[in-house]
Design a protein around this motif. Structure first.
Motif: not given
Length: 452
Positions: A29-46
């Motif tokens: 998640l530290a690679l995410a360019p911003d907090a919104a991307s980190a949150k959205a990335g979690r949603g794509q981990a299914s």
């Protein structure tokens, strides 16, 4: 490069990958360019979103089902890292790449042969890297050395004239007094900063801008503003005495004024230090055009403290290869200057988790900071590694307290993660210290590092 992963147990076609060590969720998640991307990335981990996925020694890839009929093709090369996704997002990494890495970090991906589309992209990147290596190995095309010297001389003249002008202007400002600045506005300071930009002294310009941001803010703003202006005046005055200063201090003054040093030059000529480096923590500084990250390291054998700077444009990730609470065997090349804090990583091995390090009392940490200021008076922040401290609330705010002293926390620091880890027990805490207070970066709960 994505570090901290051993691929010794990758066996294509033989089931689930069992890496010795992988990136944690925090590191991905530290690679995410911003907090919104980190949150959205979690949603794509299914796993349900990924009908196809896999990994090899050099990359992870997958096809992620989006809203359209055709799934997005996603590939992440560990070297770099580099990201490729067929989605229209302009963020790197996008949420799909983050989701894929989160699945990989959880050990959900199976080793397999690379699909054609991923193999083609990886081959193209390898070819570009090879061409770049060939170009880098070629002798540099040198321009006219006399013309280059004339350009350097012209810049020196402009910086000297700008520094002399600023010194006189600051003396007039102090004589007139600072009390009227909040009423009259900071336009005079901003104008002075612009003149330093014209004089090719960006370091002086930034210090004047920092002074402008202090005017009228907080009850003690006159003291803080006077301190900042005094350091600015000291730097401008030092420019006029460069020839008289010891070479290390002269190099520090030039760096503080804004003279650049090429990374290639540092790698070629910089002093080398080989050690196992404890990553104390990092601090990010967002910017409209460029974001920066300062990573603090301390040698376990030498005890020397250094910092690695990295930068990224908006939408791009900051380097997360040096993670707090890890030990990294590496050779560092040092930039010139007194104290030589800034380094570039020349060579490194894989990182391992660090057990709880041996810290020092508050008094010893402040004494170390004082020694650093004696070498470079313009240092405005420094890492401390404190042993046996407890977060304590006082009438004036939170402090990190040991049996003989205390450091106040910075106004922007959130004390509650520390309180939750501590539970009233003493901790070992790595923090970034400045006269405005300490910003905790990492602490150890037993031998487990907790990034703050």
């Amino acid at each position: 490069m994505l570090r901290g992963v051993s691929f010794e147990h990758f066996e294509p076609g033989k089931g689930r990958v069992e890496p010795v060590m992988t990136l944690s969720t925090e590191q991905v998640l530290a690679l995410a360019p911003d907090a919104a991307s980190a949150k959205a990335g979690r949603g794509q981990a299914s796993a349900a979103k990924w009908p196809v996925s896999g990994c090899s020694e050099r990359a992870v890839w997958g096809e992620c089902q989006g809203s359209g009929k055709k799934p997005y093709q996603v590939c992440v090369e560990f070297a770099g890292p580099a990201f490729r996704c067929s989605c229209p997002s302009r963020k790197f990494p996008c949420k799909h790449a983050l989701g894929l890495l989160l699945r990989w970090s959880a050990g959900e991906l199976v080793s397999a042969g690379e699909p054609d589309w991923a193999g083609t992209w990886l081959a193209e990147r390898a070819a570009r890297a090879e061409r770049a290596a060939v170009r880098a190995a070629e002798p540099a095309k040198r321009g006219d050395p006399l013309a280059a010297q004339r350009r350097r001389d012209r810049r020196d003249e402009r910086v000297s004239a700008g520094a002399a002008e600023l010194t006189g202007w600051l003396a007039d400002l102090i004589r007139e007094g600072l009390a009227g600045l909040p009423r009259s506005g900071t336009a005079p300071l901003e104008s002075a900063a612009a003149r330093m930009v014209d004089a090719q002294a960006p370091g002086l310009a930034e210090r004047v801008r920092r002074a402008a941001r202090l005017a009228g803010r907080g009850r003690d703003w006159p003291d803080r503003l006077l301190e900042e202006l005094s350091l600015t005046c000291l730097l401008a005055g030092a420019q006029a005495r460069l020839a008289e200063l010891p070479p290390p201090l002269a190099a520090t003054v030039r760096a503080r004024l804004g003279y650049p040093t090429e990374t290639a030059e540092v790698l070629t000529n910089g002093e080398r230090s080989t050690d196992t480096w404890l990553v104390l923590g990092f601090r990010d500084e967002p910017g409209e055009k460029v974001a920066g990250r300062t990573v603090w390291l301390r040698g376990t054998e030498s005890g020397r403290t250094t910092m690695v700077l990295s930068f990224a444009t908006p939408g791009r990730p900051l380097d997360a290869s040096l993670w707090p609470g890890t030990l990294v065997p590496a050779t560092l090349a040092r930039y010139p200057g007194a104290g030589a804090q800034r380094v570039v990583v020349a060579e490194r091995d894989e990182a391992t988790a660090s057990p709880r390090p041996e810290g020092e009392p508050v008094a010893a940490a402040l004494a170390r900071y004082g020694a650093v200021l004696a070498e470079d008076p313009w240092v405005d922040r420094w890492p401390v590694l404190l042993a046996g401290v407890v977060p304590v609330a006082t009438q004036d705010g939170w402090v990190l307290s040991d049996s003989a002293g205390a450091l106040p926390l910075h106004a922007s620091a959130d004390p509650w993660p520390l309180v939750a880890v501590s539970g009233g027990r003493p901790l070992t805490v790595a923090a970034e210290w400045s006269p405005a207070g300490a910003r905790p970066m990492c602490c150890w709960d037993g031998d487990r590092a907790v990034v703050l």
